[in-house]
Design a protein around this motif. Sequence first.
Motif, PDB file in Angstrom:
ATOM      1  N   ALA A  37       0.849  -1.194   0.000  1.00 25.71           N
ATOM      2  CA  ALA A  37       0.000   0.000   0.000  1.00 25.71           C
ATOM      3  C   ALA A  37       0.883   1.242   0.000  1.00 25.71           C
ATOM      4  CB  ALA A  37      -0.888  -0.026   1.238  1.00 25.71           C
ATOM      5  N   LYS A  38       0.266   2.370  -0.257  1.00 29.07           N
ATOM      6  CA  LYS A  38       1.001   3.649  -0.193  1.00 29.07           C
ATOM      7  C   LYS A  38       0.277   4.557   0.793  1.00 29.07           C
ATOM      8  CE  LYS A  38       3.259   3.251  -4.563  1.00 29.07           C
ATOM      9  NZ  LYS A  38       3.639   3.865  -5.808  1.00 29.07           N
ATOM     10  N   ASP A  39       1.074   5.315   1.527  1.00 32.14           N
ATOM     11  CA  ASP A  39       0.486   6.244   2.490  1.00 32.14           C
ATOM     12  C   ASP A  39       0.056   7.526   1.775  1.00 32.14           C
ATOM     13  OD1 ASP A  39       2.811   7.740   2.096  1.00 32.14           O
ATOM     14  OD2 ASP A  39       3.666   7.256   4.051  1.00 32.14           O
ATOM     15  N   ASP A  40      -0.403   8.503   2.534  1.00 29.51           N
ATOM     16  CA  ASP A  40      -0.895   9.759   1.961  1.00 29.51           C
ATOM     17  C   ASP A  40       0.175  10.519   1.186  1.00 29.51           C
ATOM     18  OD1 ASP A  40      -3.358   9.235   3.063  1.00 29.51           O
ATOM     19  OD2 ASP A  40      -3.001  10.457   4.861  1.00 29.51           O
ATOM     20  N   MET A  41       1.431  10.273   1.531  1.00 30.74           N
ATOM     21  CA  MET A  41       2.543  10.944   0.856  1.00 30.74           C
ATOM     22  C   MET A  41       3.025  10.169  -0.376  1.00 30.74           C
ATOM     23  SD  MET A  41       3.057  13.660   2.695  1.00 30.74           S
ATOM     24  CE  MET A  41       4.693  14.191   2.269  1.00 30.74           C
ATOM     25  N   GLY A  42       2.437   8.986  -0.614  1.00 27.77           N
ATOM     26  CA  GLY A  42       2.841   8.171  -1.752  1.00 27.77           C
ATOM     27  C   GLY A  42       3.978   7.219  -1.456  1.00 27.77           C
ATOM     28  N   ASN A  43       4.381   7.112  -0.196  1.00 28.06           N
ATOM     29  CA  ASN A  43       5.450   6.196   0.195  1.00 28.06           C
ATOM     30  C   ASN A  43       4.889   4.794   0.382  1.00 28.06           C
ATOM     31  OD1 ASN A  43       7.429   8.281   0.392  1.00 28.06           O
ATOM     32  ND2 ASN A  43       6.527   8.869   2.341  1.00 28.06           N
ATOM     33  N   ARG A  44       5.667   3.805  -0.004  1.00 34.54           N
ATOM     34  CA  ARG A  44       5.250   2.423   0.170  1.00 34.54           C
ATOM     35  C   ARG A  44       5.213   2.070   1.644  1.00 34.54           C
ATOM     36  NH1 ARG A  44       7.965   3.130  -4.365  1.00 34.54           N
ATOM     37  NH2 ARG A  44       7.417   1.917  -6.208  1.00 34.54           N
ATOM     38  N   VAL A  45       4.177   1.337   2.033  1.00 33.54           N
ATOM     39  CA  VAL A  45       4.083   0.817   3.399  1.00 33.54           C
ATOM     40  C   VAL A  45       3.817  -0.679   3.289  1.00 33.54           C
ATOM     41  CG1 VAL A  45       3.457   2.919   4.623  1.00 33.54           C
ATOM     42  CG2 VAL A  45       1.677   1.601   3.537  1.00 33.54           C
ATOM     43  N   TYR A  46       4.765  -1.447   3.797  1.00 33.77           N
ATOM     44  CA  TYR A  46       4.714  -2.898   3.716  1.00 33.77           C
ATOM     45  C   TYR A  46       4.065  -3.463   4.976  1.00 33.77           C
ATOM     46  CZ  TYR A  46       7.957  -2.783  -0.235  1.00 33.77           C
ATOM     47  OH  TYR A  46       8.536  -2.560  -1.452  1.00 33.77           O
ATOM     48  N   SER A  47       3.122  -4.371   4.800  1.00 33.81           N
ATOM     49  CA  SER A  47       2.514  -5.089   5.917  1.00 33.81           C
ATOM     50  C   SER A  47       3.381  -6.298   6.252  1.00 33.81           C
ATOM     51  CB  SER A  47       1.108  -5.557   5.531  1.00 33.81           C
ATOM     52  OG  SER A  47       1.194  -6.542   4.504  1.00 33.81           O
ATOM     53  N   ASP A  48       3.038  -6.992   7.335  1.00 29.73           N
ATOM     54  CA  ASP A  48       3.750  -8.226   7.676  1.00 29.73           C
ATOM     55  C   ASP A  48       3.636  -9.235   6.533  1.00 29.73           C
ATOM     56  OD1 ASP A  48       4.712  -7.496  10.227  1.00 29.73           O
ATOM     57  OD2 ASP A  48       2.782  -7.975  11.139  1.00 29.73           O
ATOM     58  N   ALA A  49       2.456  -9.306   5.913  1.00 30.56           N
ATOM     59  CA  ALA A  49       2.260 -10.236   4.795  1.00 30.56           C
ATOM     60  C   ALA A  49       3.148  -9.855   3.608  1.00 30.56           C
ATOM     61  CB  ALA A  49       0.786 -10.264   4.377  1.00 30.56           C
ATOM     62  N   ASP A  50       3.289  -8.546   3.347  1.00 30.82           N
ATOM     63  CA  ASP A  50       4.169  -8.094   2.257  1.00 30.82           C
ATOM     64  C   ASP A  50       5.620  -8.485   2.540  1.00 30.82           C
ATOM     65  OD1 ASP A  50       2.108  -6.810   0.772  1.00 30.82           O
ATOM     66  OD2 ASP A  50       2.335  -4.977   1.970  1.00 30.82           O
ATOM     67  N   VAL A  51       6.057  -8.310   3.783  1.00 29.88           N
ATOM     68  CA  VAL A  51       7.435  -8.662   4.147  1.00 29.88           C
ATOM     69  C   VAL A  51       7.641 -10.165   3.984  1.00 29.88           C
ATOM     70  CG1 VAL A  51       9.171  -8.686   5.984  1.00 29.88           C
ATOM     71  CG2 VAL A  51       7.693  -6.688   5.684  1.00 29.88           C
ATOM     72  N   ALA A  52       6.659 -10.963   4.400  1.00 27.10           N
ATOM     73  CA  ALA A  52       6.759 -12.418   4.231  1.00 27.10           C
ATOM     74  C   ALA A  52       6.846 -12.782   2.752  1.00 27.10           C
ATOM     75  CB  ALA A  52       5.567 -13.115   4.881  1.00 27.10           C
ATOM     76  N   LEU A  53       6.104 -12.085   1.907  1.00 29.16           N
ATOM     77  CA  LEU A  53       6.160 -12.346   0.470  1.00 29.16           C
ATOM     78  C   LEU A  53       7.521 -11.963  -0.092  1.00 29.16           C
ATOM     79  CD1 LEU A  53       4.837 -13.251  -2.141  1.00 29.16           C
ATOM     80  CD2 LEU A  53       3.826 -10.970  -2.335  1.00 29.16           C
ATOM     81  N   VAL A  54       8.072 -10.841   0.347  1.00 29.03           N
ATOM     82  CA  VAL A  54       9.426 -10.442  -0.083  1.00 29.03           C
ATOM     83  C   VAL A  54      10.418 -11.537   0.293  1.00 29.03           C
ATOM     84  CG1 VAL A  54      11.335  -8.841   0.393  1.00 29.03           C
ATOM     85  CG2 VAL A  54       9.047  -7.952  -0.093  1.00 29.03           C
ATOM     86  N   GLU A  55      10.305 -12.050   1.515  1.00 31.31           N
ATOM     87  CA  GLU A  55      11.220 -13.104   1.963  1.00 31.31           C
ATOM     88  C   GLU A  55      11.027 -14.376   1.140  1.00 31.31           C
ATOM     89  OE1 GLU A  55      10.181 -13.053   6.112  1.00 31.31           O
ATOM     90  OE2 GLU A  55      11.832 -11.678   6.585  1.00 31.31           O
ATOM     91  N   ARG A  56       9.803 -14.665   0.748  1.00 31.97           N
ATOM     92  CA  ARG A  56       9.560 -15.856  -0.076  1.00 31.97           C
ATOM     93  C   ARG A  56      10.151 -15.671  -1.473  1.00 31.97           C
ATOM     94  NH1 ARG A  56       4.251 -18.960  -2.122  1.00 31.97           N
ATOM     95  NH2 ARG A  56       5.295 -20.931  -2.492  1.00 31.97           N
ATOM     96  N   ILE A  57       9.948 -14.509  -2.062  1.00 32.50           N
ATOM     97  CA  ILE A  57      10.534 -14.228  -3.379  1.00 32.50           C
ATOM     98  C   ILE A  57      12.055 -14.311  -3.294  1.00 32.50           C
ATOM     99  CG2 ILE A  57      10.892 -12.433  -5.130  1.00 32.50           C
ATOM    100  CD1 ILE A  57       7.990 -11.465  -4.446  1.00 32.50           C
TER     101      ILE A  57
END
Length: 112
Positions: A37-57
């Motif tokens: 997701a992106k915050d109001d400023m347009g910066n990426r915000v990773y959830s725990d699930a996103d971090v787990a997916l990064v680790e899987r990739i």
Amino acid sequence: MVQDGRTYSIGEVAKRTGVKAHTLRYWESEFDALQPAKDDMGNRVYSDADVALVERIQYLLYEAKYTQEGARQVLNGRMNGATSEEGRPDRATLWALRGFLVKLLQDLDESP
């Protein structure tokens, strides 16, 4: 990884995983499932699930030595020959998943 609903900046994810920020941005274009997701400023915000997916990739590409296309297919559950006639994962797919889970458990044990 603590499941507390916390979000992480791209810099935090890069530091935690050892994957450079520009690589994380590139992976977003290569792996449909990775869309932080992106915050109001347009910066990426990773959830725990996103971090787990990064680790899987990361595991699929760097440890299991899949190509990007192969990793995409694993993530999408349609690796050629990855399932038996009954639709169950084949042995190689299960071993790759086991390796990912073992590494994830080790990372959990090491985190404060």
